[in-house]
Design an enzyme around this catalytic site. Structure first.
Site, PDB file in Angstrom:
ATOM      1  N   ALA A  50       0.799  -1.230   0.000  1.00 23.71           N
ATOM      2  CA  ALA A  50       0.000   0.000   0.000  1.00 23.71           C
ATOM      3  C   ALA A  50       0.839   1.292   0.000  1.00 23.71           C
ATOM      4  CB  ALA A  50      -0.965  -0.025   1.183  1.00 23.71           C
ATOM      5  N   GLN A 102       3.928 -13.469  -1.808  1.00 18.04           N
ATOM      6  CA  GLN A 102       4.694 -12.318  -1.315  1.00 18.04           C
ATOM      7  C   GLN A 102       5.469 -12.661  -0.041  1.00 18.04           C
ATOM      8  OE1 GLN A 102       1.533 -12.209  -2.394  1.00 18.04           O
ATOM      9  NE2 GLN A 102       0.949 -10.221  -3.209  1.00 18.04           N
ATOM     10  N   ASP A 160      -3.928  -2.369   3.959  1.00 14.60           N
ATOM     11  CA  ASP A 160      -4.161  -1.585   2.733  1.00 14.60           C
ATOM     12  C   ASP A 160      -5.193  -0.497   2.924  1.00 14.60           C
ATOM     13  OD1 ASP A 160      -3.080  -4.328   1.835  1.00 14.60           O
ATOM     14  OD2 ASP A 160      -2.748  -2.958   0.165  1.00 14.60           O
ATOM     15  N   ASN A 188      -6.502  -6.212   4.617  1.00  8.64           N
ATOM     16  CA  ASN A 188      -5.126  -6.597   4.293  1.00  8.64           C
ATOM     17  C   ASN A 188      -5.178  -7.827   3.388  1.00  8.64           C
ATOM     18  OD1 ASN A 188      -2.265  -6.202   4.584  1.00  8.64           O
ATOM     19  ND2 ASN A 188      -2.210  -8.065   5.817  1.00  8.64           N
TER      20      ASN A 188
HETATM   21  O1  MRU Z   1      -1.260  -7.293  -3.348  1.00 10.10           O
HETATM   22  P1  MRU Z   1      -0.155  -6.649  -2.562  1.00 10.10           P
HETATM   23  O2  MRU Z   1       1.113  -7.431  -2.572  1.00 10.10           O
HETATM   24  O3  MRU Z   1       0.037  -5.191  -2.939  1.00 10.10           O
HETATM   25  O4  MRU Z   1      -0.703  -6.651  -1.064  1.00 10.10           O
HETATM   26  C1  MRU Z   1       0.038  -6.003  -0.085  1.00 10.10           C
HETATM   27  C2  MRU Z   1      -0.436  -6.268   1.291  1.00 10.10           C
HETATM   28  O5  MRU Z   1      -1.455  -6.878   1.508  1.00 10.10           O
HETATM   29  C3  MRU Z   1       0.365  -5.695   2.406  1.00 10.10           C
HETATM   30  O6  MRU Z   1       0.228  -6.469   3.553  1.00 10.10           O
HETATM   31  C4  MRU Z   1      -0.168  -4.278   2.694  1.00 10.10           C
HETATM   32  O7  MRU Z   1      -0.097  -3.477   1.550  1.00 10.10           O
HETATM   33  C5  MRU Z   1       0.559  -3.619   3.788  1.00 10.10           C
HETATM   34  S1  MRU Z   1       2.142  -3.160   3.212  1.00 10.10           S
HETATM   35  C6  MRU Z   1       2.977  -2.220   4.160  1.00 10.10           C
END
Ligand code: MRU
Length: 344
Positions: A46, A190, A231, A241
């Site tokens: 995010a 991830q 997010d 999230n």
């Molecule tokens: O789909 P992504 O990889 O962008 O999802 C990211 C997440 O869910 C993270 O946990 C969230 O953005 C917090 S990041 C500091």
């Protein structure tokens, strides 16, 4: 190593889809490339998406297609829609447009300078906020703890340090020994690809587990805290999230394990009363059948792929922000935090 940087007339960023195999940097002068990179998760997380959004708006100012102000506004509209759940994107694009409003009758050069200042401010503030979140949250962790995290909420999800992982970095820098269990985070991994890589770079003990094994380790008393990023957070403290976060919060609560969320104030959406209103991105089902893995389901198998879920505020022990640790009731603590930062 910075996840994203401004290089005079171009953006430079790490292509996260190449990790952990290779550290590949990409550069572009075209805001549309940044949109595409956000959609394909070359740039993800995010806060990083917010910074990328601001820099994409700046690219549209440096390389306009037609009349400058109109061209920037058109591009900003496209950029803001790149991904729907992380509110940091809209927050950053709005900040750029507010800046534009103040200077739109000035010369092109004045407009570009003003937008450069704003994008660099957002970039710099992200780093300051992440460091502060790390320091504020470190007090929650004790020497010898094992924490479980989901997805990647580290340096790669921000400009540097991260949100949830910043807490772990700050705790270890102060001499505490912390072990991390990283959910692999299906379907795009991830956790296995990025969180494990980041933690190993910093020589922090990390063990990758299947998402479905989290309940086993929590119920066997092997996890002292769950720590995740977010997010978007509604004004009542409901937290969106990466999908799979909600079940973690339920299992953690069942076993009396604290559930910590770490996020900057830019992740809070004061316009939303509850998590029910948070838009959840539905991604290509093909990511489930063959995302970063070889094909694992029969060709033609049906799949559904929500990218995020919402954890109700009642299951969140605290929310760590750059202005301090917020505690329930969140309607109160969130509104006080936003007022203290003059956001409402
Ligand atoms: O789909 P992504 O990889 O962008 O999802 C990211 C997440 O869910 C993270 O946990 C969230 O953005 C917090 S990041 C500091």
């Amino acid at each position: 190593m910075l996840t994203i940087e401004w290089k005079g007339d171009r953006v430079r960023y790490i292509d996260q889809t190449e990790l952990p195999r290779a550290t590949v940097y990409k550069e572009t002068t075209d805001y549309r490339d940044v949109i595409e990179s956000m959609k394909t998760l070359e740039i993800r997380g995010a806060p990083a998406i917010g910074v990328a959004g601001a820099m994409a708006v700046l690219l549209s100012a440096c390389h306009p297609e037609g009349e400058l102000v109109e061209s920037i506004k058109r591009a900003a509209g496209e950029i803001a829609c790149a991904r729907p759940t992380a509110v940091n994107l809209v927050w950053a694009v709005d900040a750029m447009l507010r800046k534009l409003d103040r200077v739109e009758n000035e010369t092109d050069q004045v407009i570009r300078n003003a937008l450069t200042d704003e994008a660099l401010r957002i970039w710099q503030e992200d780093q300051t906020a992440c460091k502060a979140m790390g320091d504020n949250g470190a007090e929650l962790l004790e020497d010898g703890m094992t924490v479980l995290t989901h997805c990647n909420a580290g340096a790669l999800a921000t400009v540097d340090y991260g949100t949830a992982l910043s807490v772990i970095y700050s705790a270890t820098e102060s001499g505490k020994r912390i072990s991390v269990y990283a959910d692999e985070t299906r379907p795009l991994l991830q956790g296995a690809r990025l969180t494990a890589w980041e933690l190993m770079q910093r020589e922090i003990d990390v063990t990758v587990i299947c998402d479905s094994a989290a309940g086993y380790f929590i119920s066997h008393g092997e996890i002292d805290a769950v720590i995740v990023g977010s997010d978007r957070i509604a004004s009542n403290g409901d937290v969106a999230n990466k999908v799979g976060t909600y079940p973690l919060s339920v299992v953690a609560s069942r076993h009396g394990v604290p559930f910590y969320v770490v996020a900057p104030l830019s992740t809070i959406d004061p316009r939303l009363d509850s998590g029910e209103d948070i838009p959840i991105e539905m991604r290509d089902p093909g990511e489930i059948i063959s995302g970063f893995c070889p094909s694992i389901a029969p060709e033609g198998a049906k799949a559904r792929n929500p990218a995020f879920d919402v954890t109700p505020a009642e299951l969140v022990t605290v929310i760590v922000t750059e202005v301090g640790v917020l505690r329930p009731p969140y309607d109160d603590s969130i509104s006080r935090a936003l007022k203290s930062a003059k956001i409402d």
